[in-house]
Design a protein around this motif. Structure first.
Motif, PDB file in Angstrom:
ATOM      1  N   GLU A  63       0.829  -1.209   0.000  1.00 16.21           N
ATOM      2  CA  GLU A  63       0.000   0.000   0.000  1.00 16.21           C
ATOM      3  C   GLU A  63       0.863   1.259   0.000  1.00 16.21           C
ATOM      4  O   GLU A  63       0.588   2.211  -0.723  1.00 16.21           O
ATOM      5  N   VAL A  64       1.920   1.271   0.777  1.00 26.87           N
ATOM      6  CA  VAL A  64       2.836   2.410   0.797  1.00 26.87           C
ATOM      7  C   VAL A  64       3.501   2.556  -0.574  1.00 26.87           C
ATOM      8  O   VAL A  64       3.636   3.669  -1.095  1.00 26.87           O
ATOM      9  N   ILE A  65       3.905   1.459  -1.170  1.00 27.12           N
ATOM     10  CA  ILE A  65       4.520   1.491  -2.494  1.00 27.12           C
ATOM     11  C   ILE A  65       3.524   2.025  -3.523  1.00 27.12           C
ATOM     12  O   ILE A  65       3.885   2.829  -4.391  1.00 27.12           O
ATOM     13  N   LYS A  66       2.264   1.642  -3.409  1.00 32.20           N
ATOM     14  CA  LYS A  66       1.227   2.127  -4.328  1.00 32.20           C
ATOM     15  C   LYS A  66       1.119   3.655  -4.255  1.00 32.20           C
ATOM     16  O   LYS A  66       1.104   4.343  -5.284  1.00 32.20           O
ATOM     17  N   TYR A  67       1.101   4.201  -3.028  1.00 29.10           N
ATOM     18  CA  TYR A  67       1.022   5.657  -2.873  1.00 29.10           C
ATOM     19  C   TYR A  67       2.326   6.340  -3.317  1.00 29.10           C
ATOM     20  O   TYR A  67       2.298   7.426  -3.887  1.00 29.10           O
ATOM     21  N   GLY A  68       3.433   5.694  -3.053  1.00 30.95           N
ATOM     22  CA  GLY A  68       4.716   6.232  -3.510  1.00 30.95           C
ATOM     23  C   GLY A  68       4.795   6.306  -5.025  1.00 30.95           C
ATOM     24  O   GLY A  68       5.345   7.246  -5.599  1.00 30.95           O
ATOM     25  N   LEU A  69       4.234   5.314  -5.704  1.00 30.62           N
ATOM     26  CA  LEU A  69       4.236   5.295  -7.170  1.00 30.62           C
ATOM     27  C   LEU A  69       3.364   6.410  -7.748  1.00 30.62           C
ATOM     28  O   LEU A  69       3.660   6.919  -8.828  1.00 30.62           O
ATOM     29  N   ILE A  70       2.319   6.798  -7.027  1.00 26.96           N
ATOM     30  CA  ILE A  70       1.505   7.933  -7.487  1.00 26.96           C
ATOM     31  C   ILE A  70       2.367   9.191  -7.538  1.00 26.96           C
ATOM     32  O   ILE A  70       2.382   9.916  -8.533  1.00 26.96           O
ATOM     33  N   ARG A  71       3.116   9.441  -6.476  1.00 30.83           N
ATOM     34  CA  ARG A  71       3.992  10.615  -6.433  1.00 30.83           C
ATOM     35  C   ARG A  71       5.108  10.496  -7.465  1.00 30.83           C
ATOM     36  O   ARG A  71       5.407  11.433  -8.189  1.00 30.83           O
ATOM     37  N   LEU A  72       5.721   9.338  -7.509  1.00 28.99           N
ATOM     38  CA  LEU A  72       6.821   9.105  -8.436  1.00 28.99           C
ATOM     39  C   LEU A  72       6.372   9.306  -9.880  1.00 28.99           C
ATOM     40  O   LEU A  72       7.112   9.881 -10.689  1.00 28.99           O
ATOM     41  N   ASN A  73       5.184   8.849 -10.199  1.00 27.19           N
ATOM     42  CA  ASN A  73       4.659   8.965 -11.557  1.00 27.19           C
ATOM     43  C   ASN A  73       4.517  10.426 -11.990  1.00 27.19           C
ATOM     44  O   ASN A  73       4.746  10.761 -13.150  1.00 27.19           O
ATOM     45  N   ILE A  74       4.152  11.300 -11.084  1.00 24.13           N
ATOM     46  CA  ILE A  74       3.972  12.719 -11.424  1.00 24.13           C
ATOM     47  C   ILE A  74       5.289  13.476 -11.368  1.00 24.13           C
ATOM     48  O   ILE A  74       5.646  14.202 -12.292  1.00 24.13           O
ATOM     49  N   ILE A  75       6.043  13.284 -10.301  1.00 18.39           N
ATOM     50  CA  ILE A  75       7.254  14.080 -10.090  1.00 18.39           C
ATOM     51  C   ILE A  75       8.369  13.705 -11.061  1.00 18.39           C
ATOM     52  O   ILE A  75       9.028  14.576 -11.628  1.00 18.39           O
ATOM     53  N   THR A  76       8.603  12.415 -11.289  1.00 21.89           N
ATOM     54  CA  THR A  76       9.739  12.025 -12.125  1.00 21.89           C
ATOM     55  C   THR A  76       9.566  12.422 -13.580  1.00 21.89           C
ATOM     56  O   THR A  76      10.545  12.705 -14.259  1.00 21.89           O
ATOM     57  N   LYS A  77       8.330  12.456 -14.059  1.00 21.49           N
ATOM     58  CA  LYS A  77       8.096  12.844 -15.457  1.00 21.49           C
ATOM     59  C   LYS A  77       8.303  14.332 -15.687  1.00 21.49           C
ATOM     60  O   LYS A  77       8.506  14.756 -16.823  1.00 21.49           O
ATOM     61  N   THR A  78       8.224  15.126 -14.632  1.00 17.72           N
ATOM     62  CA  THR A  78       8.267  16.582 -14.793  1.00 17.72           C
ATOM     63  C   THR A  78       9.388  17.249 -14.016  1.00 17.72           C
ATOM     64  O   THR A  78       9.480  18.470 -14.004  1.00 17.72           O
ATOM     65  N   TYR A  79      10.255  16.467 -13.389  1.00 14.27           N
ATOM     66  CA  TYR A  79      11.282  17.065 -12.530  1.00 14.27           C
ATOM     67  C   TYR A  79      12.246  17.954 -13.303  1.00 14.27           C
ATOM     68  O   TYR A  79      12.844  18.862 -12.746  1.00 14.27           O
ATOM     69  N   PHE A  80      12.375  17.728 -14.591  1.00 21.83           N
ATOM     70  CA  PHE A  80      13.240  18.583 -15.415  1.00 21.83           C
ATOM     71  C   PHE A  80      12.784  20.046 -15.342  1.00 21.83           C
ATOM     72  O   PHE A  80      13.600  20.957 -15.503  1.00 21.83           O
ATOM     73  N   LEU A  81      11.493  20.281 -15.100  1.00 23.91           N
ATOM     74  CA  LEU A  81      10.988  21.657 -14.982  1.00 23.91           C
ATOM     75  C   LEU A  81      11.614  22.376 -13.795  1.00 23.91           C
ATOM     76  O   LEU A  81      11.900  23.577 -13.864  1.00 23.91           O
ATOM     77  N   CYS A  82      11.824  21.650 -12.708  1.00 26.68           N
ATOM     78  CA  CYS A  82      12.491  22.240 -11.547  1.00 26.68           C
ATOM     79  C   CYS A  82      13.915  22.661 -11.914  1.00 26.68           C
ATOM     80  O   CYS A  82      14.370  23.741 -11.552  1.00 26.68           O
ATOM     81  N   GLY A  83      14.607  21.816 -12.649  1.00 25.53           N
ATOM     82  CA  GLY A  83      15.961  22.155 -13.096  1.00 25.53           C
ATOM     83  C   GLY A  83      15.974  23.337 -14.043  1.00 25.53           C
ATOM     84  O   GLY A  83      16.849  24.210 -13.962  1.00 25.53           O
TER      85      GLY A  83
END
Length: 171
Positions: A63-83
Motif C-alpha cells: 500500500e505504501v509502495i502504491k502511494y509512492g508510485l503515485i507521487r513518483l509517476n507525477i514528479i519524475t516525469k516533470t522534474y526537469f521543470l524544476c531544473g
C-alpha cells in the motif's frame, strides 16, 4: 541538475564581467537542454525502477509502495521543470540580479502551491491532484523567470547600459 544551475550562474557571470554579452543566450540554451536531458532521462529511469526503489524503504508494504508510485509517476516525469526553473535563476543571478529571482521563486513556488491547495485541491481531494501542484509551480515560475531574463536583457540593451555590480543592485 543543481550543478547545471551553478554552471549557468558561473558562465553568465564570467561573460557579463568580460562584456561578452553575445554568449549569454548560448549559455542559456545549452544549460536548458542539458538540464532537460538529465532531468527527463533520470526521471524515466527512476520511474522504470520505481517499485524497486520504493521497496528499499518499505520492502513488504504494497500500500505504501502504491502511494509512492503515485507521487513518483507525477514528479519524475516533470522534474526537469524544476531544473529549468533553477537554470533561469542562475542566469539572472549571473547577470547581477539576485533579489528578483529570489522573490519570484518564493512567490512562484510557495504561493502557487498554497493557492493550489485552497483553490484546486480543496475541490478535488485526490493525492495525485496535490502532487500536480509541484510541476505546475515549477512551470509557472520558470515562465516568469524566462520573461524576467529577457526583460533584464532588453532593458539593459535599450538603455545601452552595461550591467553594473554593487551590493545595492537588488532588482
Amino acid at each position: 541538475m543543481n550543478s547545471i544551475y551553478n554552471t549557468a550562474l558561473t558562465f553568465t557571470g564570467q561573460n557579463v564581467g568580460a562584456k561578452k554579452y553575445n554568449r549569454i543566450n548560448r549559455i542559456l540554451g545549452i544549460c536548458l537542454l542539458t538540464v532537460f536531458t538529465i532531468g527527463f532521462g533520470m526521471g524515466m529511469v527512476a520511474l522504470l525502477f520505481g517499485r524497486q526503489l520504493l521497496g528499499i524503504y518499505v520492502p513488504h508494504d504494497d500500500e505504501v509502495i502504491k502511494y509512492g508510485l503515485i507521487r513518483l509517476n507525477i514528479i519524475t516525469k516533470t522534474y526537469f521543470l524544476c531544473g529549468m526553473m533553477d537554470v533561469m535563476v542562475g542566469m539572472i543571478r549571473g547577470m547581477g540580479k539576485s533579489f528578483m529571482p529570489m522573490l519570484v521563486s518564493i512567490i512562484g513556488v510557495c504561493g502557487i502551491r498554497i493557492s493550489w491547495i485552497f483553490l484546486v485541491f480543496a475541490k478535488n481531494r485526490d493525492l495525485a491532484m496535490l502532487y500536480i501542484s509541484y510541476p505546475v509551480s515549477w512551470l509557472v515560475t520558470f515562465a516568469i523567470h524566462f520573461l524576467t531574463y529577457f526583460f533584464i536583457k532588453n532593458v539593459s540593451r535599450k538603455r545601452k547600459m552595461h550591467w553594473k555590480f554593487s551590493r545595492f543592485n537588488f532588482i
